[in-house]
Design a protein around this motif. Structure first.
Motif, PDB file in Angstrom:
ATOM      1  N   PHE A   1       1.020  -1.148  -0.300  1.00  0.00           N
ATOM      2  CA  PHE A   1      -0.234  -0.561   0.032  1.00  0.00           C
ATOM      3  C   PHE A   1       1.289   1.127   0.335  1.00  0.00           C
ATOM      4  O   PHE A   1       0.803   2.260  -0.521  1.00  0.00           O
ATOM      5  CB  PHE A   1      -1.177   0.435   0.685  1.00  0.00           C
ATOM      6  N   SER A   2       1.953   1.143   0.925  1.00  0.00           N
ATOM      7  CA  SER A   2       2.757   2.432   0.859  1.00  0.00           C
ATOM      8  C   SER A   2       3.415   2.448  -0.755  1.00  0.00           C
ATOM      9  O   SER A   2       2.808   3.222  -0.949  1.00  0.00           O
ATOM     10  CB  SER A   2       3.965   2.411   1.228  1.00  0.00           C
ATOM     11  N   VAL A   3       3.525   1.226  -1.652  1.00  0.00           N
ATOM     12  CA  VAL A   3       4.381   1.732  -3.039  1.00  0.00           C
ATOM     13  C   VAL A   3       3.117   2.245  -3.856  1.00  0.00           C
ATOM     14  O   VAL A   3       3.057   2.642  -4.762  1.00  0.00           O
ATOM     15  CB  VAL A   3       4.746   0.689  -3.317  1.00  0.00           C
ATOM     16  N   VAL A   4       1.931   1.712  -3.375  1.00  0.00           N
ATOM     17  CA  VAL A   4       0.315   2.238  -4.582  1.00  0.00           C
ATOM     18  C   VAL A   4       0.454   3.401  -3.617  1.00  0.00           C
ATOM     19  O   VAL A   4       0.104   4.550  -4.756  1.00  0.00           O
ATOM     20  CB  VAL A   4      -0.685   1.285  -3.655  1.00  0.00           C
ATOM     21  N   LEU A   5       0.926   4.251  -2.805  1.00  0.00           N
ATOM     22  CA  LEU A   5       0.669   5.754  -2.472  1.00  0.00           C
ATOM     23  C   LEU A   5       0.364   6.731  -3.518  1.00  0.00           C
ATOM     24  O   LEU A   5       0.942   7.521  -4.076  1.00  0.00           O
ATOM     25  CB  LEU A   5       0.460   6.058  -0.428  1.00  0.00           C
ATOM     26  N   VAL A   6       2.764   5.887  -3.660  1.00  0.00           N
ATOM     27  CA  VAL A   6       3.025   6.772  -4.599  1.00  0.00           C
ATOM     28  C   VAL A   6       4.014   6.968  -5.965  1.00  0.00           C
ATOM     29  O   VAL A   6       3.678   7.624  -6.277  1.00  0.00           O
ATOM     30  CB  VAL A   6       5.334   6.061  -3.471  1.00  0.00           C
TER      31      VAL A   6
END
Length: 302
Positions: A167-172
């Motif tokens: 989810f961190s990668v998605v937000l970036v």
């Protein structure tokens, strides 16, 4: 007088002759490597004996240790599909909102459009490294501010925690690609005839109804084009995930899986099979998306 059918056929022939040099270049640049990849996918080739390999058929696909029997491959497929669904959905919604705001008359509109391009213009590797530092569990600025505000009690490992990393990668990715979506949608918004809005304003139609019955149907072809482009791009994501989380199984995409098999393990045949599966998946999705887009355009033109 030349019949219409003969003139149309002549134009088609001229069009093919004009496109022939480009098609030859594409065949040389893209077609030949693709055919070589498909060929290697049905062999037992590896980096240690690249010139000495044997044909093994579909063993790399459906064999005992083939892709279809590999849990790591299916996890990479699941990660990629989840990443694509979340990122494209969020980018579409946010991009639509930003485009609607930028479409309003304002003296700062030109400046805002230029500022909007900054996240998208930054190279992906640079963005990924920058966000990796910001999300670091020990000295990252994100944890620093969340701790100061009392939102979290302990620092979070955003890119290492299995429950947070994807989810961190998605937000970036959303931060970087939303401007791209917003600009494409803004281009579609500016093609909507002003007369439609003036007529709705005279009739006293509420703004929500204007958006739902006028704006959204008229920009739908452009919106679908933007979504298709982003979906195809997200399915082959590599650099963002690899820089932020490397070969972590929790975030590994299909492209990262292919790179691991080809480079880290030296399994040219097996890695080529994974790359071939990824190619045909994207090609199939492209065909379906183009058909859907064509029907949408026809419906909008009626």
């Amino acid at each position: 007088m030349r019949p219409r059918g003969g003139l149309a056929a002549q134009r088609v022939r001229h069009a093919w002759w004009m496109a022939a040099p480009m098609l030859v270049v594409l065949a040389a640049v893209g077609g030949w490597p693709l055919l070589r990849t498909i060929w290697f996918s049905v062999t037992d080739s590896d980096l240690s004996s690249l010139g000495d390999y044997a044909f093994i058929g579909l063993e790399n696909y459906v064999g005992e240790y083939g892709l279809l029997a590999s849990p790591d491959w299916w996890q990479a497929v699941g990660n990629t599909l989840l990443f694509t669904a979340l990122s494209v959905a969020l980018e579409t919604l946010l991009g639509l909102g930003v485009a609607l705001l930028l479409n309003q008359p304002s003296r700062l509109r030109t400046l805002l459009r230029a500022a909007l391009l900054v996240p998208w213009a930054i190279p992906t590797v640079v963005s990924a490294k920058m966000w990796s530092w910001m999300l670091h569990d020990q000295f990252g600025i994100v944890n620093h501010h969340l701790l100061a505000l009392g939102v979290i009690a302990v620092p979070l490992a955003w890119t290492a925690d299995p429950q947070l990393s994807l989810f961190s990668v998605v937000l970036v990715d959303v931060w970087k690609a939303t401007p791209y979506m917003a600009l494409l949608i803004l281009a579609a918004l500016q093609m909507v005839p002003v007369d439609c809005y003036e007529a709705a304003r005279v009739d006293g139609v509420p703004r929500w109804q204007v958006f739902r019955r006028i704006t959204l149907p008229l920009i739908m072809p452009g919106l679908l084009v933007a979504m298709i482009f982003r979906t195809l791009d997200a399915l082959r994501v590599f650099d963002l995930i690899y820089v932020m989380t490397s070969n972590s199984r929790d975030t590994q995409s299909m492209s990262v899986f292919v790179r691991e098999q080809l480079i880290d393990f030296g399994l040219v045949g097996y890695g080529s099979a994974a790359a071939t599966c990824l190619f045909f998946m994207i090609a199939l999705l492209s065909i379906v998306a183009m058909g859907l887009l064509g029907k949408t355009v026809e419906r909008a033109a009626r």
